[in-house]
Design an enzyme around this catalytic site. Structure first.
Site, mmCIF file in Angstrom:
data_model
loop_
_atom_site.group_PDB
_atom_site.id
_atom_site.type_symbol
_atom_site.label_atom_id
_atom_site.label_comp_id
_atom_site.label_asym_id
_atom_site.label_seq_id
_atom_site.Cartn_x
_atom_site.Cartn_y
_atom_site.Cartn_z
ATOM 1 N N GLN A 1 -8.347 -7.325 0.975
ATOM 2 C CA GLN A 1 -7.932 -7.089 -0.407
ATOM 3 C C GLN A 1 -9.083 -6.559 -1.247
ATOM 4 O O GLN A 1 -8.903 -5.625 -2.036
ATOM 5 C CB GLN A 1 -7.372 -8.379 -1.011
ATOM 6 C CG GLN A 1 -6.045 -8.811 -0.411
ATOM 7 C CD GLN A 1 -5.501 -10.064 -1.072
ATOM 8 O OE1 GLN A 1 -6.084 -10.602 -2.006
ATOM 9 N NE2 GLN A 1 -4.378 -10.536 -0.579
ATOM 10 N N SER B 1 -12.620 -9.583 3.604
ATOM 11 C CA SER B 1 -11.437 -9.531 2.741
ATOM 12 C C SER B 1 -10.900 -8.115 2.674
ATOM 13 O O SER B 1 -11.517 -7.228 2.075
ATOM 14 C CB SER B 1 -11.765 -10.026 1.330
ATOM 15 O OG SER B 1 -10.658 -9.817 0.469
ATOM 16 N N ARG C 1 -5.787 -19.002 -8.621
ATOM 17 C CA ARG C 1 -6.560 -18.329 -7.582
ATOM 18 C C ARG C 1 -7.692 -17.507 -8.196
ATOM 19 O O ARG C 1 -7.474 -16.715 -9.120
ATOM 20 C CB ARG C 1 -5.649 -17.432 -6.734
ATOM 21 C CG ARG C 1 -4.563 -18.212 -6.027
ATOM 22 C CD ARG C 1 -3.630 -17.323 -5.236
ATOM 23 N NE ARG C 1 -4.318 -16.681 -4.118
ATOM 24 C CZ ARG C 1 -3.716 -15.832 -3.286
ATOM 25 N NH1 ARG C 1 -2.445 -15.525 -3.463
ATOM 26 N NH2 ARG C 1 -4.392 -15.307 -2.285
ATOM 27 N N GLY D 1 -1.068 -12.374 -4.885
ATOM 28 C CA GLY D 1 -2.488 -12.084 -4.978
ATOM 29 C C GLY D 1 -2.819 -10.669 -4.546
ATOM 30 O O GLY D 1 -3.721 -10.027 -5.105
ATOM 31 N N ARG E 1 -4.599 -23.998 1.760
ATOM 32 C CA ARG E 1 -3.750 -24.160 2.939
ATOM 33 C C ARG E 1 -4.324 -25.129 3.968
ATOM 34 O O ARG E 1 -3.575 -25.674 4.784
ATOM 35 C CB ARG E 1 -3.474 -22.789 3.583
ATOM 36 C CG ARG E 1 -2.494 -21.965 2.765
ATOM 37 C CD ARG E 1 -2.221 -20.599 3.344
ATOM 38 N NE ARG E 1 -1.192 -19.917 2.556
ATOM 39 C CZ ARG E 1 -0.960 -18.614 2.592
ATOM 40 N NH1 ARG E 1 -1.705 -17.825 3.363
ATOM 41 N NH2 ARG E 1 -0.003 -18.083 1.860
ATOM 42 N N ASP F 1 -3.537 -15.160 7.601
ATOM 43 C CA ASP F 1 -2.269 -15.615 7.034
ATOM 44 C C ASP F 1 -1.456 -16.452 8.010
ATOM 45 O O ASP F 1 -0.479 -17.093 7.609
ATOM 46 C CB ASP F 1 -1.429 -14.420 6.581
ATOM 47 C CG ASP F 1 -1.972 -13.792 5.305
ATOM 48 O OD1 ASP F 1 -2.620 -14.506 4.515
ATOM 49 O OD2 ASP F 1 -1.749 -12.586 5.099
ATOM 50 N N ARG G 1 0.820 -1.208 0.000
ATOM 51 C CA ARG G 1 0.000 0.000 0.000
ATOM 52 C C ARG G 1 0.854 1.259 0.000
ATOM 53 O O ARG G 1 0.487 2.266 -0.629
ATOM 54 C CB ARG G 1 -0.948 -0.036 1.205
ATOM 55 C CG ARG G 1 -2.055 -1.080 1.044
ATOM 56 C CD ARG G 1 -2.659 -1.481 2.378
ATOM 57 N NE ARG G 1 -3.822 -2.368 2.228
ATOM 58 C CZ ARG G 1 -3.737 -3.678 2.017
ATOM 59 N NH1 ARG G 1 -2.536 -4.256 1.922
ATOM 60 N NH2 ARG G 1 -4.829 -4.414 1.900
#
Length: 444
Positions: free
Chosen positions: A175, A173, A128, A100, A356, A325, A32
């Site tokens: 993102q 999310s 993805r 991503g 994952r 994460d 960012r």
């Protein structure tokens, strides 16, 4: 981008981890910082930028769209921005590597500029799904052509002026939220994102610091982030704190290896990122915060972690957004706890660099750990502090966090563990294995 060839690596137990280290700059903040600096008018300085492959992919893409980005000899990154609305047409495809975050956020950036960009990535990233970003950006007017399944390679044709929207996130999310806000920067009117479940708020904090007209309001529907478009961003001097997702591996390693005592300096403790700390403390981990302070608008502290006897817990599902994460590292901690740890509420893990949940179930199972796979997490029955069996070769699936998590598991395993490919570690933590050598005194 040049991708590293596969690198098999054998990791064995080495005894206690001892010493003081610093972890790389926060990956989320680094992405960012580059993007907002590229949209400011003037020169920004960034200290502590993570120099992993993911962040370098963002820098390369921004250069391709007109920003001047250089790393000075003193390690400070300097960005001469083009201003909101000033991005230029890239000459070729933007190679996102394995990132991503780069892909989804830069799609938002392009969506409201009068340019067209093609996004490509490696084999892992190309699997993805990008649909959760495509949907709101298309509503704002971008024309997005994706490969089957909403995957890369894909092309974004931006619309200028784009259409402001009010968008409620269907899944938690950061993102997706950030992609919409980035598109909103060059969109007339007010773009709103409603978060029923709060996610990491680095975008909101940093946008406010750059001078964007942004407000955050708590409502019955959730957090409402409102951004007034056609913004004029001011250049900034940014200090990136240490990445809590990178610190996670040492917090777990020191917790499970007897005799360990590690100080991890300058760790970002943004409250939207501290879920693993909470979970580990519920399990009985010994983690002490020292010298709490504020760096670049973000809360920071040094974390001292010592070996402790961990106990199984049912990890609160509401922690998922603040530790999404870190679940692979948490699963490793659970493998050494007394009892069966249940960690669920993490559907998002299915669409990360790898699946994952499945990847960690297979990896831990191959090392002798009893694991039950759920659609949204794992139940892991631990050893009560004894070494796990180990002795397996792990498929890391081009996923840096699988590789590092299983390297940590190997530090308290009866037999060495082989990572089929440790090269992906460079995407977020190029110095990981050197730091491991440092903490263990190069003991093989």
């Amino acid at each position: 981008m040049v991708h590293s060839p596969p690198q098999s690596r054998l990791v064995a137990a080495r005894g206690a981890l001892l010493g003081a280290i610093a972890v790389p700059g926060d990956k989320s903040i680094s992405h960012r910082a580059l993007m907002f600096s590229a949209l400011a008018v003037g020169t920004s300085r960034i200290e502590g930028l993570l120099e992993g492959e993911d962040v370098l992919a963002t820098a390369a893409a921004l250069r391709a769209m007109g920003a001047t980005i250089v790393r000075r000899d003193d390690g400070v990154w300097q960005v001469d921005g083009v201003g909101v609305g000033g991005l230029m047409q890239p000459d070729g495809a933007l190679d996102m590597g394995n990132s991503g975050t780069s892909t989804r956020l830069l799609m938002g950036l392009v969506a409201s500029h009068p340019i067209t960009a093609t996004f490509t990535g490696d084999a892992s990233l190309s699997k993805r799904p990008m649909g959760r970003v495509i949907e709101p950006l298309s509503t704002m007017g971008a024309d997005i052509t994706a490969s089957p399944g909403g995957r890369l390679p894909l092309m974004v044709r931006g619309l200028c002026p784009a259409v402001p929207i009010d968008y409620t996130l269907p899944v938690a999310s950061a993102q997706v939220k950030s992609a919409i806000l980035l598109a909103g920067l060059n969109t007339p009117g007010i773009t709103r994102v409603i978060e029923p479940v709060p996610t990491r708020d680095h975008s909101e904090r940093m946008l406010a610091g750059f001078g964007a007209d942004l407000s955050v309001t708590e409502t019955a529907e959730g957090r409402v982030i409102a951004l007034r478009g056609e913004a004029e961003l001011r250049p900034q001097a940014i200090v990136v704190p240490g990445d809590p997702s990178s610190a996670a591996f040492w917090l777990v390693a020191a917790s499970i290896v007897p005799g360990s005592d590690v100080l991890v300096r300058n760790v970002g403790l943004n409250p939207t990122r501290t879920g693993l700390l909470t979970a580990l403390r519920l399990m009985g981990a010994s983690i002490e915060e020292q010298d709490p302070r504020t760096v670049g608008g973000e809360p920071v502290a040094d974390l001292r972690v010592r070996h402790a006897s961990l106990r199984a817990v049912e990890v609160p599902a509401e922690l998922a957004p603040s530790m999404i994460d870190e679940y692979p590292a948490l699963f490793v901690a659970a493998a050494f706890a007394a009892g069966t740890t249940v960690a669920r509420g993490a559907h998002e893990l299915r669409v990360k660099e790898s699946d994952r949940i499945a990847a960690m179930a297979a990896a831990l199972g191959a090392c002798g750990v009893a694991v039950e796979e759920h659609d949204d997490g794992l139940s892991v029955t631990g050893t009560g502090g004894a070494p796990i069996a180990g002795g397996a070769t792990i498929a890391t699936l081009l996923d840096h966090r699988i590789a590092m998590s299983m390297a940590v598991a190997a530090l308290h395993a009866a037999a060495p563990i082989t990572l089929d490919d440790a090269a992906p570690v460079a995407t977020s933590y190029p110095a990981f294995f050197a730091t491991l050598d440092q903490l263990t005194g190069h003991r093989a």
